[in-house]
Design a protein around this motif. Structure first.
Motif, short mmCIF file in Angstrom:
data_model
loop_
_atom_site.label_atom_id
_atom_site.label_comp_id
_atom_site.label_asym_id
_atom_site.label_seq_id
_atom_site.Cartn_x
_atom_site.Cartn_y
_atom_site.Cartn_z
N CYS A 65 0.84 -1.20 0.00
CA CYS A 65 0.00 0.00 0.00
C CYS A 65 0.87 1.25 0.00
O CYS A 65 1.80 1.36 0.80
N LYS A 66 0.55 2.19 -0.89
CA LYS A 66 1.34 3.41 -1.03
C LYS A 66 0.91 4.49 -0.05
O LYS A 66 -0.18 5.04 -0.17
N VAL A 67 1.80 4.82 0.89
CA VAL A 67 1.56 5.92 1.81
C VAL A 67 1.94 7.22 1.10
O VAL A 67 1.22 8.21 1.14
N THR A 68 3.10 7.21 0.45
CA THR A 68 3.55 8.29 -0.44
C THR A 68 4.11 7.58 -1.67
O THR A 68 4.15 6.35 -1.71
N ASP A 69 4.58 8.33 -2.64
CA ASP A 69 5.15 7.70 -3.84
C ASP A 69 6.33 6.79 -3.52
O ASP A 69 6.59 5.83 -4.23
N SER A 70 7.04 7.10 -2.43
CA SER A 70 8.25 6.35 -2.11
C SER A 70 8.20 5.60 -0.78
O SER A 70 9.19 5.01 -0.37
N LEU A 71 7.05 5.62 -0.12
CA LEU A 71 6.89 4.92 1.15
C LEU A 71 5.69 3.99 1.07
O LEU A 71 4.58 4.44 0.76
N LEU A 72 5.94 2.71 1.33
CA LEU A 72 4.88 1.71 1.26
C LEU A 72 4.76 0.98 2.60
O LEU A 72 5.71 0.94 3.37
N ILE A 73 3.59 0.39 2.81
CA ILE A 73 3.32 -0.36 4.04
C ILE A 73 2.62 -1.66 3.65
O ILE A 73 1.84 -1.68 2.68
N ALA B 12 -4.89 -0.14 9.15
CA ALA B 12 -3.90 0.46 10.04
C ALA B 12 -4.54 0.91 11.33
O ALA B 12 -5.56 1.59 11.33
N GLU B 13 -3.93 0.51 12.45
CA GLU B 13 -4.43 0.89 13.76
C GLU B 13 -3.39 0.59 14.83
O GLU B 13 -3.36 -0.52 15.38
N VAL C 155 -1.78 7.47 6.48
CA VAL C 155 -1.47 6.04 6.56
C VAL C 155 -2.75 5.21 6.45
O VAL C 155 -2.80 4.22 5.72
N LYS C 156 -3.78 5.62 7.16
CA LYS C 156 -5.06 4.89 7.19
C LYS C 156 -5.72 4.89 5.81
O LYS C 156 -6.35 3.91 5.42
N THR C 157 -5.57 5.98 5.07
CA THR C 157 -6.12 6.05 3.71
C THR C 157 -5.40 5.03 2.82
O THR C 157 -6.03 4.34 2.02
N ALA C 158 -4.08 4.93 2.99
CA ALA C 158 -3.30 3.98 2.19
C ALA C 158 -3.59 2.54 2.60
O ALA C 158 -3.69 1.65 1.76
#
Length: 157
Positions: A5-13, A125-126, A118-121
């Motif tokens: 899941c993309k939090v930003t273009d360069s950060l994933l979770i 998440a919790e 983060v929750k949107t991506a």
């Protein structure tokens, strides 16, 4: 379903299962993985840089002490043109807290806005209650740090 899941273009979770799926890592161009667990495996891909944050998903665990180190590692990965994946067993509590801390530090977001990002991506998440209170403490720390930052201009008298 396996996904990063993309939090930003360069950060994933993600969760551990997705994080260890080499095809997904290659598709997204992941270069650095932060494994926020004591027991979950690392991807077998040799070209990846890795960092383990050895904590359990337990409110009593001290995740706060890793916020600065992880945020710095994520930011330096991004600054050098890489992509970072943060994961834990379920991609829910530990990894979400680390991503939230990063957004607070390097994107200067409030805890509320960082967590919403983060929750949107990743809707599952919790962060657990202990990690949430550590994020609140970190927000206060960053707020004080940003207010007290020394001025670049010197006053001439």
């Amino acid at each position: 379903m396996l996904s990063l899941c993309k939090v930003t273009d360069s950060l994933l979770i993600s969760n551990s299962r997705s994080a260890c799926t080499e095809k997904l890592l290659m598709q997204e161009g992941v270069t650095f993985c932060i494994n926020v667990s004591r027991q979950q495996p690392f991807p077998s891909c040799q070209r990846l840089q890795t960092l383990r944050v050895p904590v359990f998903d337990d409110p009593a665990e001290d995740l706060y002490r890793y916020f600065e180190r992880c945020s710095g590692a994520i930011e330096s990965t991004i600054q050098s043109g890489g992509k970072c994946l943060v994961y834990c067993k379920n991609g829910r509590s530990r990894s979400a807290a680390i991503c939230t801390a990063y957004l607070m530090k390097h994107h200067r977001l409030s805890l509320k806005d960082a967590f919403e990002t983060v929750k949107t991506a990743r809707p599952v998440a919790e962060p657990n209650a202990g990690f949430w209170s550590q994020l609140q403490k970190y927000e206060e720390h960053l707020h004080i740090q940003n207010q007290v930052a020394p001025s670049k201009k010197e006053t001439v008298q």
